[in-house]
Write a protein that holds these residues in place. Structure first.
Motif, PDB file in Angstrom:
ATOM      1  N   GLY A 104       0.827  -1.201   0.000  1.00  0.00           N
ATOM      2  CA  GLY A 104       0.000   0.000   0.000  1.00  0.00           C
ATOM      3  C   GLY A 104       0.858   1.246   0.000  1.00  0.00           C
ATOM      4  O   GLY A 104       2.078   1.182   0.222  1.00  0.00           O
ATOM      5  N   ASP A 105       0.227   2.412  -0.230  1.00  0.00           N
ATOM      6  CA  ASP A 105       0.972   3.676  -0.198  1.00  0.00           C
ATOM      7  C   ASP A 105       1.575   3.903   1.187  1.00  0.00           C
ATOM      8  O   ASP A 105       2.638   4.502   1.319  1.00  0.00           O
ATOM      9  N   GLY A 106       0.906   3.372   2.222  1.00  0.00           N
ATOM     10  CA  GLY A 106       1.419   3.538   3.584  1.00  0.00           C
ATOM     11  C   GLY A 106       2.731   2.799   3.790  1.00  0.00           C
ATOM     12  O   GLY A 106       3.588   3.245   4.564  1.00  0.00           O
ATOM     13  N   ALA A 107       2.896   1.687   3.095  1.00  0.00           N
ATOM     14  CA  ALA A 107       4.123   0.886   3.263  1.00  0.00           C
ATOM     15  C   ALA A 107       5.356   1.623   2.748  1.00  0.00           C
ATOM     16  O   ALA A 107       6.490   1.287   3.132  1.00  0.00           O
ATOM     17  N   VAL A 148       2.492  -0.887  -6.126  1.00  0.00           N
ATOM     18  CA  VAL A 148       2.014   0.013  -5.076  1.00  0.00           C
ATOM     19  C   VAL A 148       0.545   0.332  -5.340  1.00  0.00           C
ATOM     20  O   VAL A 148       0.203   0.904  -6.369  1.00  0.00           O
ATOM     21  N   GLU A 149      -0.308  -0.063  -4.413  1.00  0.00           N
ATOM     22  CA  GLU A 149      -1.734   0.249  -4.544  1.00  0.00           C
ATOM     23  C   GLU A 149      -1.972   1.561  -3.814  1.00  0.00           C
ATOM     24  O   GLU A 149      -2.134   1.581  -2.587  1.00  0.00           O
ATOM     25  N   ASN A 150      -1.927   2.632  -4.581  1.00  0.00           N
ATOM     26  CA  ASN A 150      -2.084   3.960  -3.979  1.00  0.00           C
ATOM     27  C   ASN A 150      -3.573   4.284  -3.881  1.00  0.00           C
ATOM     28  O   ASN A 150      -4.171   4.791  -4.830  1.00  0.00           O
ATOM     29  N   ASN A 151      -4.150   3.997  -2.716  1.00  0.00           N
ATOM     30  CA  ASN A 151      -5.578   4.299  -2.517  1.00  0.00           C
ATOM     31  C   ASN A 151      -5.756   5.584  -1.709  1.00  0.00           C
ATOM     32  O   ASN A 151      -6.854   5.898  -1.255  1.00  0.00           O
ATOM     33  N   GLY A 152      -4.654   6.311  -1.539  1.00  0.00           N
ATOM     34  CA  GLY A 152      -4.743   7.645  -0.940  1.00  0.00           C
ATOM     35  C   GLY A 152      -4.798   7.686   0.580  1.00  0.00           C
ATOM     36  O   GLY A 152      -4.701   8.764   1.167  1.00  0.00           O
ATOM     37  N   TYR A 153      -4.960   6.545   1.210  1.00  0.00           N
ATOM     38  CA  TYR A 153      -5.107   6.541   2.674  1.00  0.00           C
ATOM     39  C   TYR A 153      -4.307   5.433   3.335  1.00  0.00           C
ATOM     40  O   TYR A 153      -4.115   4.362   2.756  1.00  0.00           O
ATOM     41  N   ALA A 154      -3.864   5.701   4.544  1.00  0.00           N
ATOM     42  CA  ALA A 154      -3.384   4.667   5.463  1.00  0.00           C
ATOM     43  C   ALA A 154      -4.294   4.808   6.682  1.00  0.00           C
ATOM     44  O   ALA A 154      -4.227   5.812   7.407  1.00  0.00           O
ATOM     45  N   ILE A 155      -5.176   3.873   6.845  1.00  0.00           N
ATOM     46  CA  ILE A 155      -6.275   3.952   7.820  1.00  0.00           C
ATOM     47  C   ILE A 155      -7.013   5.286   7.615  1.00  0.00           C
ATOM     48  O   ILE A 155      -7.634   5.465   6.570  1.00  0.00           O
TER      49      ILE A 155
HETATM   50 MG   LIG Z   1      -3.336   2.975   1.356  1.00  0.00          MG
END
Ligand SMILES: [Mg+2]
Ligand SMILES: Cc1ncc(C[n+]2csc(CCOP(=O)(O)OP(=O)(O)O)c2C)c(N)n1
Length: 336
Positions: free
Chosen positions: A152-155, A179-186
């Motif tokens: 994820g983007d957070g990683a 990288v799955e950039n979904n715009g959020y980490a939690i």
């Molecule tokens: Mg994310």
């Protein structure tokens, strides 16, 4: 969606295959969601993949039996798109002995060497080092299979990810970082965590070139992953594919979460409109690749498989007390 240029060279059977992978994932996860809403059966917290299905489907459709993939806490979509077994999937979520991790992993610790799925790690930034180690093994064995590491983007904010990118570049390893950039980490938007939203080009100087793709367009993801994986098979080094996408349900669990206050319902709805499955359906309708009747029969077939899988999981036994210390690192070796 304007996918003409991406769909053009593709055989309709490939496009239908991508549709099947996404729909299988969505329907299976929708069942997981329903089971969670009723409560009592799934004790581990599932991180559902609704809205991101095109990423796993587009990438995994390019993998062969001997390739490996590594996943994250949001693991279901990667397992199912890699042709993971539905029975073993539900059994794992139910904590049953017949689960892919023998009922001792749960949603975030899936592993199934039968489909090259060497594991999901819920430690953010935990799977890239495993993927890189696996790619090093491939290189030493002079094989031409490849490794995919979903993150994820957070990683990207974890030191272990940076170290993995660096090591993969130095050793020229056949690994694709997706990288799955979904715009959020939690609940944290990317803007509050990273100065630049530019993962695809950020690691180029390190030796990991990349590109960005619309992660809700499965034809684009498939095409780009195909180009990259073909290069990896012939000696190419690590590559980063950044897929721009969105998680439409809450971070974990079966509910939507716009009421939590960190994003608006309008924002979520705008991405529901961009649903990767609906997008591909519209494209296939336009090109007469599938008709209503065929769609219905595919859904019926998948739902029947899911019913069978849930029944299998329900009827499977829980692990025995004697199993407690098997497959545990401290007491022996995990047999891979
Ligand atoms: Mg994310
Ligand atoms: C090392 C570590 N820190 C924090 C957490 C708690 N945590 C679980 S998921 C998550 C967010 C991950 O965001 P991202 O990598 O973008 O994946 P997404 O959930 O968006 O798919 C965090 C911080 C964790 N599991 N591991």
């Amino acid at each position: 969606m304007n996918s003409d240029q991406y769909g053009k060279g593709l055989d309709p059977s490939v496009i239908l295959g991508l549709f099947r992978r996404m729909q299988r994932t969505r329907l299976a996860e929708e069942r997981v969601r329903q089971i969670c809403l009723k409560g009592g059966v799934i004790k581990c917290s599932p991180h559902l993949y609704h809205g991101q299905e095109a990423v796993a489907a587009g990438v995994c459709a390019n993998l062969s039996k001997n390739d490996y993939l590594f996943s994250t806490h949001r693991s279901h979509g990667h397992y199912l798109a890699a042709n993971g077994d539905l029975g073993k999937f539900f059994a794992e979520l139910f904590g049953k002995k017949s689960g892919c991790s023998a009922g001792k992993g749960g949603s975030m610790h899936l592993i199934d060497k039968d489909v090259g799925y060497l594991g999901s790690s819920p430690i953010v930034g935990g799977s890239a080092p495993l993927a890189v180690g696996s790619a090093l093994g491939i290189k030493h064995q002079k094989k031409n299979n490849v490794v995919v590491s979903f993150l994820g983007d957070g990683a990207l904010e974890e030191g272990s990810t940076y170290e993995s990118f660096n090591f993969a570049a130095v050793k020229n390893l056949p690994v694709l970082f997706v990288v799955e950039n979904n715009g959020y980490a939690i609940f944290s938007h990317l803007e509050t965590r990273q100065k630049y939203n530019n993962a695809y080009k950020r690691y180029e100087d390190l030796g990991v070139p990349g590109l960005r793709v619309d992660g809700n367009n499965v034809l684009k993801v498939y095409n780009k992953a195909n180009e990259i994986i073909t290069k990896l098979r012939s000696g190419g080094g690590p590559f980063l594919l950044e897929c721009m996408t969105y998680r439409v349900l809450g971070h974990a669990g079966p509910h939507p979460d716009h009421q939590a206050g960190y994003r608006t319902k309008e924002e979520v709805d705008s991405w529901v409109e961009k649903c990767p499955i609906k997008n591909l359906e519209a494209y296939m309708d336009d090109k007469n690749i599938i008709n209503q009747k065929q769609k219905q029969s595919l859904n019926d077939e998948l739902n029947e498989q899911i019913n069978d899988a849930v029944e299998f999981a329900t009827n499977s036994p829980l692990p025995d007390v004697e199993d407690l210390l098997s497959d545990v690192m401290a007491t022996g070796r995990i047999s891979l």
